[in-house]
Design a protein around this motif. Structure first.
Motif, PDB file in Angstrom:
ATOM      1  N   TYR A   1       7.868   5.903  10.515  1.00 16.37           N
ATOM      2  CA  TYR A   1       7.604   7.143   9.790  1.00 16.37           C
ATOM      3  C   TYR A   1       8.378   7.098   8.472  1.00 16.37           C
ATOM      4  O   TYR A   1       9.543   6.652   8.445  1.00 16.37           O
ATOM      5  CB  TYR A   1       8.057   8.388  10.590  1.00 16.37           C
ATOM      6  CG  TYR A   1       8.074   9.600   9.693  1.00 16.37           C
ATOM      7  CD1 TYR A   1       6.879  10.246   9.354  1.00 16.37           C
ATOM      8  CD2 TYR A   1       9.253  10.033   9.095  1.00 16.37           C
ATOM      9  CE1 TYR A   1       6.880  11.296   8.451  1.00 16.37           C
ATOM     10  CE2 TYR A   1       9.256  11.095   8.192  1.00 16.37           C
ATOM     11  CZ  TYR A   1       8.063  11.715   7.878  1.00 16.37           C
ATOM     12  OH  TYR A   1       8.058  12.758   6.977  1.00 16.37           O
ATOM     13  N   GLY A   2       7.775   7.579   7.397  1.00 12.36           N
ATOM     14  CA  GLY A   2       8.481   7.699   6.121  1.00 12.36           C
ATOM     15  C   GLY A   2       8.134   9.003   5.435  1.00 12.36           C
ATOM     16  O   GLY A   2       6.985   9.469   5.497  1.00 12.36           O
ATOM     17  N   GLY A   3       9.115   9.590   4.794  1.00  9.84           N
ATOM     18  CA  GLY A   3       8.905  10.843   4.066  1.00  9.84           C
ATOM     19  C   GLY A   3      10.073  11.769   4.289  1.00  9.84           C
ATOM     20  O   GLY A   3      10.145  12.449   5.307  1.00  9.84           O
ATOM     21  N   SER A   4      11.057  11.734   3.322  1.00 11.51           N
ATOM     22  CA  SER A   4      12.228  12.617   3.381  1.00 11.51           C
ATOM     23  C   SER A   4      13.020  12.481   4.682  1.00 11.51           C
ATOM     24  O   SER A   4      13.471  13.485   5.253  1.00 11.51           O
ATOM     25  CB  SER A   4      11.803  14.074   3.142  1.00 11.51           C
ATOM     26  OG  SER A   4      11.281  14.210   1.832  1.00 11.51           O
ATOM     27  N   VAL A   5      13.166  11.244   5.141  1.00  8.91           N
ATOM     28  CA  VAL A   5      14.047  11.015   6.302  1.00  8.91           C
ATOM     29  C   VAL A   5      15.497  11.127   5.821  1.00  8.91           C
ATOM     30  O   VAL A   5      15.865  10.588   4.769  1.00  8.91           O
ATOM     31  CB  VAL A   5      13.798   9.625   6.932  1.00  8.91           C
ATOM     32  CG1 VAL A   5      14.792   9.366   8.071  1.00  8.91           C
ATOM     33  CG2 VAL A   5      12.364   9.525   7.462  1.00  8.91           C
TER      34      VAL A   5
ATOM     35  N   ALA B   1      11.919   3.929  10.664  1.00  7.39           N
ATOM     36  CA  ALA B   1      11.770   4.761   9.471  1.00  7.39           C
ATOM     37  C   ALA B   1      11.726   3.905   8.219  1.00  7.39           C
ATOM     38  O   ALA B   1      12.417   2.888   8.119  1.00  7.39           O
ATOM     39  CB  ALA B   1      12.936   5.746   9.385  1.00  7.39           C
ATOM     40  N   LEU B   2      10.890   4.334   7.280  1.00  9.64           N
ATOM     41  CA  LEU B   2      10.897   3.790   5.923  1.00  9.64           C
ATOM     42  C   LEU B   2      11.573   4.875   5.077  1.00  9.64           C
ATOM     43  O   LEU B   2      11.097   6.007   5.023  1.00  9.64           O
ATOM     44  CB  LEU B   2       9.453   3.519   5.475  1.00  9.64           C
ATOM     45  CG  LEU B   2       9.231   2.852   4.131  1.00  9.64           C
ATOM     46  CD1 LEU B   2      10.073   1.609   3.951  1.00  9.64           C
ATOM     47  CD2 LEU B   2       7.750   2.470   3.984  1.00  9.64           C
ATOM     48  N   VAL B   3      12.705   4.515   4.484  1.00 11.97           N
ATOM     49  CA  VAL B   3      13.584   5.508   3.872  1.00 11.97           C
ATOM     50  C   VAL B   3      13.672   5.255   2.377  1.00 11.97           C
ATOM     51  O   VAL B   3      14.026   4.148   1.960  1.00 11.97           O
ATOM     52  CB  VAL B   3      15.006   5.400   4.490  1.00 11.97           C
ATOM     53  CG1 VAL B   3      15.891   6.524   3.966  1.00 11.97           C
ATOM     54  CG2 VAL B   3      14.951   5.413   6.015  1.00 11.97           C
ATOM     55  N   GLY B   4      13.352   6.251   1.569  1.00 11.10           N
ATOM     56  CA  GLY B   4      13.449   6.107   0.118  1.00 11.10           C
ATOM     57  C   GLY B   4      14.797   6.606  -0.375  1.00 11.10           C
ATOM     58  O   GLY B   4      15.818   5.909  -0.300  1.00 11.10           O
ATOM     59  N   GLY B   5      14.834   7.848  -0.843  1.00 17.35           N
ATOM     60  CA  GLY B   5      16.028   8.421  -1.469  1.00 17.35           C
ATOM     61  C   GLY B   5      17.311   8.201  -0.678  1.00 17.35           C
ATOM     62  O   GLY B   5      18.341   7.802  -1.245  1.00 17.35           O
TER      63      GLY B   5
ATOM     64  N   GLY C   1       0.803  -1.230   0.000  1.00 17.12           N
ATOM     65  CA  GLY C   1       0.000   0.000   0.000  1.00 17.12           C
ATOM     66  C   GLY C   1       0.827   1.266   0.000  1.00 17.12           C
ATOM     67  O   GLY C   1       0.351   2.325   0.448  1.00 17.12           O
ATOM     68  N   HIS C   2       2.051   1.184  -0.508  1.00 19.44           N
ATOM     69  CA  HIS C   2       2.861   2.406  -0.622  1.00 19.44           C
ATOM     70  C   HIS C   2       2.069   3.420  -1.464  1.00 19.44           C
ATOM     71  O   HIS C   2       1.347   3.049  -2.383  1.00 19.44           O
ATOM     72  CB  HIS C   2       4.195   2.080  -1.301  1.00 19.44           C
ATOM     73  CG  HIS C   2       5.166   3.216  -1.247  1.00 19.44           C
ATOM     74  ND1 HIS C   2       5.079   4.296  -2.102  1.00 19.44           N
ATOM     75  CD2 HIS C   2       6.223   3.465  -0.436  1.00 19.44           C
ATOM     76  CE1 HIS C   2       6.055   5.148  -1.814  1.00 19.44           C
ATOM     77  NE2 HIS C   2       6.763   4.669  -0.801  1.00 19.44           N
ATOM     78  N   SER C   3       2.236   4.694  -1.157  1.00 17.53           N
ATOM     79  CA  SER C   3       1.421   5.714  -1.851  1.00 17.53           C
ATOM     80  C   SER C   3       1.666   5.701  -3.362  1.00 17.53           C
ATOM     81  O   SER C   3       0.772   6.043  -4.134  1.00 17.53           O
ATOM     82  CB  SER C   3       1.702   7.107  -1.282  1.00 17.53           C
ATOM     83  OG  SER C   3       3.007   7.506  -1.599  1.00 17.53           O
ATOM     84  N   GLU C   4       2.869   5.276  -3.780  1.00 21.09           N
ATOM     85  CA  GLU C   4       3.108   5.205  -5.234  1.00 21.09           C
ATOM     86  C   GLU C   4       2.291   4.065  -5.850  1.00 21.09           C
ATOM     87  O   GLU C   4       1.854   4.161  -7.001  1.00 21.09           O
ATOM     88  CB  GLU C   4       4.616   5.048  -5.504  1.00 21.09           C
ATOM     89  CG  GLU C   4       5.350   6.351  -5.202  1.00 21.09           C
ATOM     90  CD  GLU C   4       6.789   6.186  -4.754  1.00 21.09           C
ATOM     91  OE1 GLU C   4       7.373   5.111  -4.937  1.00 21.09           O
ATOM     92  OE2 GLU C   4       7.329   7.169  -4.200  1.00 21.09           O
ATOM     93  N   ARG C   5       2.093   2.991  -5.108  1.00 20.06           N
ATOM     94  CA  ARG C   5       1.210   1.912  -5.590  1.00 20.06           C
ATOM     95  C   ARG C   5      -0.237   2.407  -5.626  1.00 20.06           C
ATOM     96  O   ARG C   5      -0.982   2.097  -6.545  1.00 20.06           O
ATOM     97  CB  ARG C   5       1.280   0.669  -4.678  1.00 20.06           C
ATOM     98  CG  ARG C   5       2.634   0.036  -4.493  1.00 20.06           C
ATOM     99  CD  ARG C   5       3.184  -0.661  -5.697  1.00 20.06           C
ATOM    100  NE  ARG C   5       2.237  -1.432  -6.457  1.00 20.06           N
ATOM    101  CZ  ARG C   5       2.497  -1.913  -7.684  1.00 20.06           C
ATOM    102  NH1 ARG C   5       3.676  -1.716  -8.244  1.00 20.06           N
ATOM    103  NH2 ARG C   5       1.590  -2.594  -8.343  1.00 20.06           N
TER     104      ARG C   5
ATOM    105  N   ILE D   1       6.954  12.540   0.786  1.00 23.29           N
ATOM    106  CA  ILE D   1       7.721  11.489   0.105  1.00 23.29           C
ATOM    107  C   ILE D   1       8.481  12.064  -1.088  1.00 23.29           C
ATOM    108  O   ILE D   1       7.875  12.607  -2.018  1.00 23.29           O
ATOM    109  CB  ILE D   1       6.794  10.336  -0.354  1.00 23.29           C
ATOM    110  CG1 ILE D   1       6.174   9.654   0.870  1.00 23.29           C
ATOM    111  CG2 ILE D   1       7.556   9.339  -1.205  1.00 23.29           C
ATOM    112  CD1 ILE D   1       5.245   8.519   0.546  1.00 23.29           C
ATOM    113  N   GLY D   2       9.789  11.972  -1.021  1.00 25.73           N
ATOM    114  CA  GLY D   2      10.630  12.397  -2.138  1.00 25.73           C
ATOM    115  C   GLY D   2      10.645  13.898  -2.363  1.00 25.73           C
ATOM    116  O   GLY D   2      11.094  14.363  -3.413  1.00 25.73           O
ATOM    117  N   THR D   3      10.152  14.680  -1.422  1.00 27.78           N
ATOM    118  CA  THR D   3      10.054  16.129  -1.628  1.00 27.78           C
ATOM    119  C   THR D   3      11.135  16.903  -0.889  1.00 27.78           C
ATOM    120  O   THR D   3      11.320  18.092  -1.144  1.00 27.78           O
ATOM    121  CB  THR D   3       8.693  16.646  -1.112  1.00 27.78           C
ATOM    122  OG1 THR D   3       8.604  16.331   0.295  1.00 27.78           O
ATOM    123  CG2 THR D   3       7.539  16.006  -1.854  1.00 27.78           C
TER     124      THR D   3
HETATM  125  C1  PEP Z   1       9.262   6.221   0.483  1.00 28.66           C
HETATM  126  O1  PEP Z   1       9.107   6.183  -0.721  1.00 28.66           O
HETATM  127  O2  PEP Z   1       8.807   5.310   1.186  1.00 28.66           O
HETATM  128  C2  PEP Z   1       9.970   7.350   1.052  1.00 28.66           C
HETATM  129  C3  PEP Z   1       9.819   7.582   2.313  1.00 28.66           C
HETATM  130  O3  PEP Z   1      10.746   8.097   0.190  1.00 28.66           O
HETATM  131  P1  PEP Z   1      11.727   9.317   0.596  1.00 28.66           P
HETATM  132  O4  PEP Z   1      12.509   8.884   1.797  1.00 28.66           O
HETATM  133  O5  PEP Z   1      12.582   9.516  -0.618  1.00 28.66           O
HETATM  134  O6  PEP Z   1      10.854  10.491   0.898  1.00 28.66           O
END
Ligand code: PEP
Length: 257
Positions: A215-219, A236-240, A99-103, A177-179
């Motif tokens: 928490y996830g979003g620009s960590v 944390a859920l970490v993307g970039g 259920g990631h927001s991109e999905r 997310i990614g911002t």
């Molecule tokens: C993500 O895609 O789950 C995410 C948190 O991305 P970012 O860390 O790049 O904001």
């Protein structure tokens, strides 16, 4: 005590050699002998499906776990392009991001579909990480909690109390997310606290207190410690920042007691 979980979501990035060298660099930056690291952190990386084998090889002998970014809810069948839970299991996949927001945004995943995936993951003993989070417009309209609670209830429909300990929730505000604009620790804590209260109302205090909410979003290495210091932020859920060994390792070690 909830052990902090840091998950790197690589999304659709890297190829075999890059993935191998990233894992090897992360390993070299984390001291496997560090008692504090072992006691206080659980770490996972979520590569694209086709890299699971290469990454599993590179992770051998480490404490870093393997996660998938998605999966189908059926075991097999006529679902061109999909990957099922029994296909993931042999690679040692321990977590699956669902259920990631991109999905939700690009592949139109609904709460009902995500709920089927959560149930399938639990059936196959893969720990689901259920992502929830509001868009910028929804926050502006004051609908954050309605949206997050609806996604939470929808994703957890029919889940039994005994299954909660296998489940992780990830609060990921879409606008973060990614911002490069993370939720402040206070903004994130507010939603995490309410998620935990909702889990408590449904599953009871003990189970809710044991549940991990990431928490996830620009960590980043700069903001990770203050986010992880909040009472209801359990990782944390970490993307970039998970695509660079330096920043991912720094986040893993942020705020170690
Ligand atoms: C993500 O895609 O789950 C995410 C948190 O991305 P970012 O860390 O790049 O904001």
């Amino acid at each position: 005590m909830r052990k902090t979980l840091i998950v790197g979501n690589w999304k659709m990035n890297l190829e075999r050699l890059g993935a191998r060298s990233l894992v090897s660099a992360i390993r070299s930056k984390l001291d496997p002998q560090s008692a504090r690291l072992k006691e206080q952190r659980e770490i996972a990386v979520a590569p694209p499906f086709v890299l699971l084998y290469a990454v599993s090889q590179e992770l051998a002998g480490s404490d870093i776990l393997l996660a998938a970014q998605n999966m189908h809810f059926e075991d097999s069948g006529a679902y061109t392009g999909e990957v099922s839970p029994p296909m993931l299991k042999p690679f040692g996949v321990r977590y699956v991001i669902l259920g990631h927001s991109e999905r939700r945004q690009f592949f139109k995943e609904t709460d009902d579909l995500i709920n089927k995936k959560v149930k399938a993951a639990l059936r196959h003993r893969i720990n689901p990480i259920l992502c929830v989070g509001e868009t910028a417009d929804q926050r502006k309209e004051g609908r954050t909690l309605d949206v997050v609670m609806a996604q939470l209830e929808g994703g957890l429909e029919g889940i039994e109390a005994s299954q909660l300990s296998s489940l992780t929730i990830a609060y990921e505000p879409v606008w973060a997310i990614g911002t490069g604009v993370n939720a402040t620790p206070e903004q994130a804590q507010e939603v995490h606290g309410i998620i935990r209260n909702r889990l408590q109302a449904r599953f009871g205090t003990e189970l809710a207190q044991g549940a991990r909410i990431l928490y996830g979003g620009s960590v980043t290495p700069e903001n990770a410690a203050s986010l992880l210091a909040m009472p209801d932020i359990d990782g944390a859920l970490v993307g970039g920042a998970s695509l660079k060994a330096d920043s991912f390792a720094a986040i893993v070690m942020a705020g170690l007691g």
